[in-house]
Each structure stands twice: as C-alpha cells, then as structure tokens.
Design an enzyme around this catalytic site. Structure first.
Site, mmCIF file in Angstrom:
data_model
loop_
_atom_site.group_PDB
_atom_site.id
_atom_site.type_symbol
_atom_site.label_atom_id
_atom_site.label_comp_id
_atom_site.label_asym_id
_atom_site.label_seq_id
_atom_site.Cartn_x
_atom_site.Cartn_y
_atom_site.Cartn_z
ATOM 1 N N CYS A 280 0.831 -1.205 0.000
ATOM 2 C CA CYS A 280 0.000 0.000 0.000
ATOM 3 C C CYS A 280 0.872 1.265 0.000
ATOM 4 C CB CYS A 280 -0.972 -0.039 1.175
ATOM 5 S SG CYS A 280 -2.411 1.031 0.949
ATOM 6 N N HIS A 370 -3.795 -5.506 0.125
ATOM 7 C CA HIS A 370 -3.408 -6.018 1.446
ATOM 8 C C HIS A 370 -3.466 -7.538 1.473
ATOM 9 C CE1 HIS A 370 -3.046 -2.361 3.958
ATOM 10 N NE2 HIS A 370 -3.805 -1.836 3.004
ATOM 11 N N GLU A 372 -2.345 -9.549 3.634
ATOM 12 C CA GLU A 372 -2.554 -10.086 4.981
ATOM 13 C C GLU A 372 -4.026 -10.161 5.361
ATOM 14 O OE1 GLU A 372 -3.424 -5.980 5.582
ATOM 15 O OE2 GLU A 372 -1.826 -6.944 4.433
#
Length: 392
Positions: A280, A370, A372
């Site tokens: 990001c 993202h 994760e």
C-alpha cells in the site's frame, strides 16, 4: 434519512454529516460525542468493521459502510489492527445491530464510544456512495450530540477550511515512537495469537508508516523474525540492526508528502541491494524511489472484493491469474510513469490502475493491496513467502 438541504435538525436527529459543499446529512448519532473533520470514503466489505475502524490507513477519514448490518458480530480484543489512530468515525444504513457471535466481548456502539469514534446511523448509504463515485471523496465534519444541538454554520466552515489529504503526511501521526521486537504469532481459533520464534530466522526490519499488526504476523508465519521501527528511522539505524530485508508498511496520507523523508532512505536501501517488500503506502513510496509518480484517486479503492490480475512476462504459467484482494487506498502509483527497469506486475480489473511493481535487477517489489487481509482467503499469502524466501 436522505440528504437534506435544511440546516434544521429533523425530529429525533442526534447526528449529522456536513459536507464542504454545504450538503447536510442527518441521522442518529452513536459512539463518541463531539465532532471530527476528515475525508468521507466508502468501504464495500461485508465483514471486518472492527479491523477497518482500527486500520491506521483510515486516519483522517470517515468510513461509509455499504454493508447494512454493522455490529452483528460485536467487538473483541483480538480483532484490533492497531492501537493507534484509525478511522475518525463511520456512517451506516441501519441502526447498529446488537452483537450475536461467540467471539464477541462487547457491543459496537459502546466500543465506538470507548475508542473516541463518532457514528452516524439511518443514512441512505447507497446515495452517499453514489455521490462519492460521481463527485469524488468529499471533505466533511461528522458530529454527534444526544440533544441534537448543532451549529451547522460552524461545522460547515470547519469542513471547508480542512485542507484535505493531498499533500498531507499522516505517517508520523500513526507510527510507533520506539523500536519493537515483534513477538506475536499467527492466530488460530480457540488458541488466539501464538508467540513468534525468533532464533535462527531471517531478520526483517519493518518500517512502520501506519502498519496493520496482521502484516507482521504473516511475516512471522512465512518464517521471518521482525523488528519494527518508527517511520523516520534513519538509514544508519536501520542498517545497524543488520536486516536481511526491509519491509515498507501501509499507512495513511499522501505518499509524496511522507516520501519527503522516506524516499531517500528507500533509495539508499535499493542502492545497497537490500531486499524490499512494500504494501500500500510502502508500495507507493517504493515506486517513488524508483522514479515513478503517485496520484490522488477520484474515489479510491476500499473493500474486500477487489479483483487484481497478474500481468507481465515474469509470471510464466500463472500470468493473467486473478487474485481477490482487500484494498484501502485513496492514492495510487501512476502506471504511465513507471520508468525503464520497473515492471508492472498487477493491475486492478475495476479500473486498470497499478496494483504491483517489481524492480529489475533488485530483490524489490510491492503491491497496492493487502495480502494479509486474506479475502481470497489465501490468494496472496505467496507474497510473504516470496519475500522471506529472498532472504536466504
């Protein structure tokens, strides 16, 4: 309640959203009382409202949830993404649903008040989302007063005077102040978070520009030991930790503004052939360090259902494969400005915007989304394994 031009509160209204263009949106306030100014955005995810509200990337933003049932799983101590500033507040369609989940430890309304975040319920979130899509993310003030007393003129002036996110460095506001040896392991149902094993693991120094904790847990799961350092840590202090690789975290604000102090450090790490992985904001600043430019997006990408396609010659048989990703960003790398030696590796299938780069001749890459957050649910975990696998 729909958009109203009147500055007089309708009966029962205890909350209001005042846009900088003078639009007034009335509703029922919940959570903290008072007012807050920021940018209004929307998030299309169907789950994870507590994670959204505690994501530092939402600093200085007011989140409109397009999913109508917010509050149904309550809140708990395990689902924080950080303990620093996250979203200022949120806007929802229905009154907040009471919790009904075996993991819940409290109601969302009480949690919002405890966290100092303002909520506004009873809003036509479809209309507000459409307005953002057509006109861009507006500056606004969200306010809550149980007695329904609001100085609309003062709130409007505050919204109009707020400068907006462009040119704003927010990373320093949400970064940790001190170095930390990350100890948390990966979460398992019924067991919570384990403890990271640090002995004999490749060492990753993670620069915290406003990081989500689950990123560090995924680095640990992929086989690394992690040391987290503040956003303005010097090159000398980073190298003194003897990292095998450096991770560039997510975070809020304008990457060009944060890049004024971050990009020189990243450039020096590239020149030293340090393995780098950015997510990001970290991805955006890696691109800046490589010579590209970033731009403010019209509406941004925020949700847990964004399709991203692998592009370029380096993928082999998996070229054109699509990953379902989680996103939260209002700025993006301008793909048309990527210089020679910087390969575009991922693009959004929503609008074709850049979602990943790799730097030729370097062990350095980044993604806009993202991995994760696991919306796929595991479509993108390979990125953590790829990075840790580079470290030897």
């Amino acid at each position: 309640m729909a958009f109203l031009a009147s500055s007089s509160a309708p009966k029962g209204a205890t909350g209001v959203l005042v846009l900088a263009d003078g639009t007034i949106v009335w509703g029922k306030g919940f959570g903290a009382t008072g007012s807050a100014v920021g940018e209004v955005c929307f998030n299309t995810a169907m789950t994870g409202y507590q994670e959204v509200m505690t994501d530092p990337s939402y600093a200085a933003q007011i989140v409109t949830f397009t999913f109508p049932h917010i509050g149904n799983v309550g809140t708990n101590e395990e689902d924080f993404e950080s303990r620093v500033e996250g979203a200022l507040g949120c806007i929802v369609r229905e009154e907040v649903t009471r919790q009904s989940n075996f993991r819940s430890e409290g109601e969302f309304v009480e949690w919002m008040a405890k966290m100092g975040k303002i909520g506004l319920a009873g809003v036509d979130t479809r209309a507000l989302t459409r307005r953002i899509r057509l006109s861009g993310a507006p500056n606004a003030v969200i306010a809550h007063d149980p007695k329904g007393n609001f100085d609309i003129d003062a709130l409007l002036q505050r919204a109009q005077e707020w400068p907006g996110l462009e040119g704003m460095d927010l990373a320093q506001r949400v970064s940790r102040e001190h170095q930390e040896d990350w100890e948390g392991g990966y979460w398992r149902l019924g067991h919570g978070y384990g403890t990271a094993e640090r002995e004999g693991k490749p060492h990753v120094v993670a620069i915290d520009y406003g990081s989500k904790d689950n990123i560090f847990r995924n680095l640990v799961k992929a086989g690394a030991r992690v040391t987290v350092v503040p956003a303005k840590t010097s090159l000398e202090d980073i190298l003194a930790l003897k990292p095998d690789g450096v991770f560039l975290s997510n975070g809020p604000g304008d990457p060009a503004a944060t890049g004024e102090y971050a990009v020189p450090v990243i450039k020096a790490l590239l020149e030293a052939d340090m393995p780098l992985f950015g997510i990001c904001l970290g991805h955006q600043m890696l691109a800046l360090a490589a010579g590209a430019k970033t731009v403010k997006m019209h509406q941004g990408h925020r949700g847990a259902n964004h399709p991203v396609q692998r592009v370029g010659e380096s993928w082999g048989e998996t070229r054109d494969l699509v990953e379902i990703t989680s996103m939260n960003h209002g700025f993006a790398v301008d793909g048309d400005t990527l210089p020679a030696g910087v390969e575009q590796t991922h693009v959004s299938l929503f609008d074709g915007s850049n979602c990943g780069i790799a730097i030729s001749g370097k062990k350095a890459f980044g993604v806009q989304y993202h991995p994760e957050a696991s919306p796929g649910p595991q479509d993108s975990f390979y990125l953590f394994e790829k990075f840790v696998g580079m470290l030897g």
